[in-house]
Design a protein around this motif. Structure first.
Motif, short mmCIF file in Angstrom:
data_model
loop_
_atom_site.label_atom_id
_atom_site.label_comp_id
_atom_site.label_asym_id
_atom_site.label_seq_id
_atom_site.Cartn_x
_atom_site.Cartn_y
_atom_site.Cartn_z
N ALA A 25 1.04 -0.99 0.38
CA ALA A 25 0.04 0.03 -0.02
C ALA A 25 0.69 1.18 0.06
O ALA A 25 1.80 1.10 0.45
N TYR A 68 -3.63 -2.70 5.41
CA TYR A 68 -3.81 -3.33 4.36
C TYR A 68 -5.82 -3.62 4.13
O TYR A 68 -6.10 -3.65 5.15
N GLY A 131 -13.33 -1.49 -2.02
CA GLY A 131 -11.78 -2.24 -3.29
C GLY A 131 -10.33 -1.15 -3.23
O GLY A 131 -10.78 0.00 -2.83
N SER A 132 -9.92 -1.26 -4.44
CA SER A 132 -8.46 -0.26 -4.68
C SER A 132 -8.66 0.71 -5.40
O SER A 132 -10.06 1.01 -5.70
N TRP A 161 -3.34 5.34 -1.66
CA TRP A 161 -3.62 3.99 -2.48
C TRP A 161 -3.76 2.75 -1.81
O TRP A 161 -2.45 2.89 -1.26
N ILE A 162 -4.81 1.95 -1.88
CA ILE A 162 -4.59 1.41 -1.30
C ILE A 162 -5.29 -0.15 -2.38
O ILE A 162 -5.97 0.30 -3.38
N ASN A 163 -4.57 -1.10 -2.37
CA ASN A 163 -4.29 -2.26 -3.81
C ASN A 163 -5.88 -2.78 -3.25
O ASN A 163 -6.11 -2.87 -1.99
#
Length: 163
Positions: A25, A68, A131-132, A161-163
């Motif tokens: 992330a 996460y 989600g991402s 940014w989050i994957n």
């Protein structure tokens, strides 16, 4: 039932990130968005206010870090005098696929302290519900003593940014 399990698992993974190995992330360094419209408060990113403006909020900040499947918020609102209520109102998690166009993902309401000069929250957890993508939080720093001594400052945090 599947959605509930997914939220529980995501929450556990996100909470466990503080003890686990680094994840994929990345913090996105997007510029602060500042806007002023007639009749509405300025939207700012962290800062200091002169003590003579209403005598309420003198310093404030809201920042996100990536986890996460979630984001963590650190925020504070500081006054130069004891307030009946001080803290955050209208906490809204926002989402973007490109870091430019934002939508409100979840509204969380507010968090306040009573009869103090200081409000702080550290590591407040919010799941990445869409989600991402990029996430940021929009908050209203709020301080109230009397009807004539109330102040609000709208702030938009950094984006992550989050994957």
């Amino acid at each position: 039932m599947l959605i509930m399990k997914r939220k529980v698992i995501t929450g556990l993974l996100c909470t466990g990130i503080l003890l686990a190995a680094p994840v994929h992330a990345y913090a996105a360094m997007l510029p602060a968005q500042q806007a002023t419209a007639a009749g509405s408060p300025a939207v700012m990113q962290g800062g200091l206010l002169p003590a003579d403006i209403f005598g309420a909020i003198t310093r404030y900040t809201a920042q996100l870090s990536a986890g996460y499947g979630c984001v963590y918020m650190n925020a504070s609102t500081i006054s130069n005098t004891v307030m009946k209520k001080i803290g955050l109102k209208n906490v809204t998690l926002q989402y973007s696929v490109n870091g430019v166009s934002w939508i409100d993902a979840v509204y969380y309401g507010g968090i306040m302290n009573n009869n103090t000069t200081f409000f702080s929250v550290s590591g407040k957890y919010y799941p990445a519900v869409l989600g991402s993508g990029y996430y940021r939080v929009k908050v209203t720093h709020y301080a109230y003593t009397t009807i004539n001594s109330t102040q609000s400052v709208v702030e938009i945090s950094n984006a992550v940014w989050i994957n």
